[in-house]
Design an enzyme around this catalytic site. Sequence first.
Site, PDB file in Angstrom:
ATOM      1  CB  VAL A 102     -13.238  -3.324   1.086  1.00 28.13           C
ATOM      2  CG1 VAL A 102     -12.780  -1.915   1.464  1.00 28.13           C
ATOM      3  CG2 VAL A 102     -14.007  -3.303  -0.234  1.00 28.13           C
ATOM      4  CB  THR A 129       1.181   0.201   4.866  1.00 24.64           C
ATOM      5  OG1 THR A 129       1.585  -0.960   4.122  1.00 24.64           O
ATOM      6  CG2 THR A 129       2.352   0.618   5.744  1.00 24.64           C
ATOM      7  N   GLY A 130      -0.253  -2.539   5.885  1.00 25.92           N
ATOM      8  CA  GLY A 130      -0.081  -3.814   6.585  1.00 25.92           C
ATOM      9  C   GLY A 130      -1.321  -4.657   6.511  1.00 25.92           C
ATOM     10  CG  HIS A 131      -1.746  -8.466   8.482  1.00 28.37           C
ATOM     11  ND1 HIS A 131      -0.417  -8.468   8.852  1.00 28.37           N
ATOM     12  CD2 HIS A 131      -1.966  -9.647   7.851  1.00 28.37           C
ATOM     13  CE1 HIS A 131       0.137  -9.614   8.475  1.00 28.37           C
ATOM     14  NE2 HIS A 131      -0.774 -10.335   7.855  1.00 28.37           N
ATOM     15  N   GLY A 132      -4.738  -5.344   6.617  1.00 31.64           N
ATOM     16  CA  GLY A 132      -5.899  -4.467   6.602  1.00 31.64           C
ATOM     17  C   GLY A 132      -6.983  -4.843   7.583  1.00 31.64           C
ATOM     18  CB  THR A 184      -0.870  -0.025   1.268  1.00 30.11           C
ATOM     19  OG1 THR A 184      -1.735  -1.150   1.195  1.00 30.11           O
ATOM     20  CG2 THR A 184      -1.685   1.241   1.432  1.00 30.11           C
ATOM     21  CG  ASP A 196      -5.928  -0.723   6.205  1.00 34.89           C
ATOM     22  OD1 ASP A 196      -5.662  -1.590   5.350  1.00 34.89           O
ATOM     23  OD2 ASP A 196      -5.090   0.073   6.631  1.00 34.89           O
TER      24      ASP A 196
END
Length: 304
Positions: free
Chosen positions: A204, A226-229, A175, A206
Amino acid sequence: MKHVIHHLGGRGGERTLVVHGGAGDVAPERRPLHAAGCLRAAREGARVLAEGGSALDAVERAVRVLEDDPLFNAGTGACLNEEGRVELDASIMEGRGLRAGAVCALAGFAAPIAIARAALEDGRHVLYAAHGAARFAREKGFSPVDEAALVTEAARAALAAAQQGQPATSWAGGTVGAVARDASGLTAAATSTGGMVNKRVGRVGDSPIVGAGTYADDEAGAVSTTGHGEGMIRLAVARSAVERMRAGSGAAEAARAIIAHLSERLGMTGGVIAIDREGRFGLSRSTATMSWAAAGDWGEESGV
């Protein structure tokens, strides 16, 4: 599960912009390319600020540069869903009037952050999804693109690997996002992504969710994640980090604390960039890499 938390603080200034190119594990030989890509975007955003543009204009411009760079997982070069299609998410927010705009599961357009900005300016709704997002984009004068123009060989290879059960990698850097403060004290944040490789159709994360992936409030600061949504959504990470700054934490400490919380509470990894109301910036990650760059009146910095 605890992860090693890396964090950094910068002095910043009256006009400051920070970008990230995603939390993950970029191969060592490619890391300079990702840092350079972030620095190009940060310079473009800082130029907007130097020429008198707003923080909102600056974060949109910086993210647009990253969307056009196939190294990153946003716009051109974005990852593919389980059907091999591109579905894009983006959001943008300004901290004075708390105006925000977002699109999610958007197909057939190359500049989701610009469409999110159009939603912000339109003001009727904050978030448009899927076919509705595409319809809104057309109504606002955005031209559709051939989806094939957004797909890179790296994206196809990443999808093939994921569908063969190979471990996921941050092949595209992840992201992208930006935060900024301008000379008037306006703060803004923007985030854009292709999401997860091999994600289910319609998933969808985050990035388009105000409070999870993006948040800005002039009284405290601005954040892009950014990362695990899924974890970012569950902990409302962007808003939570801003609230830490409102309570008195500096940008660097707020970023570090929220990434530590993500690790300790949910066992998930990610990264955050933040800027406080004084223009000081901070960033934190619990992944091997998170390419980033910052620029402003005071100079520029970049790293991975």
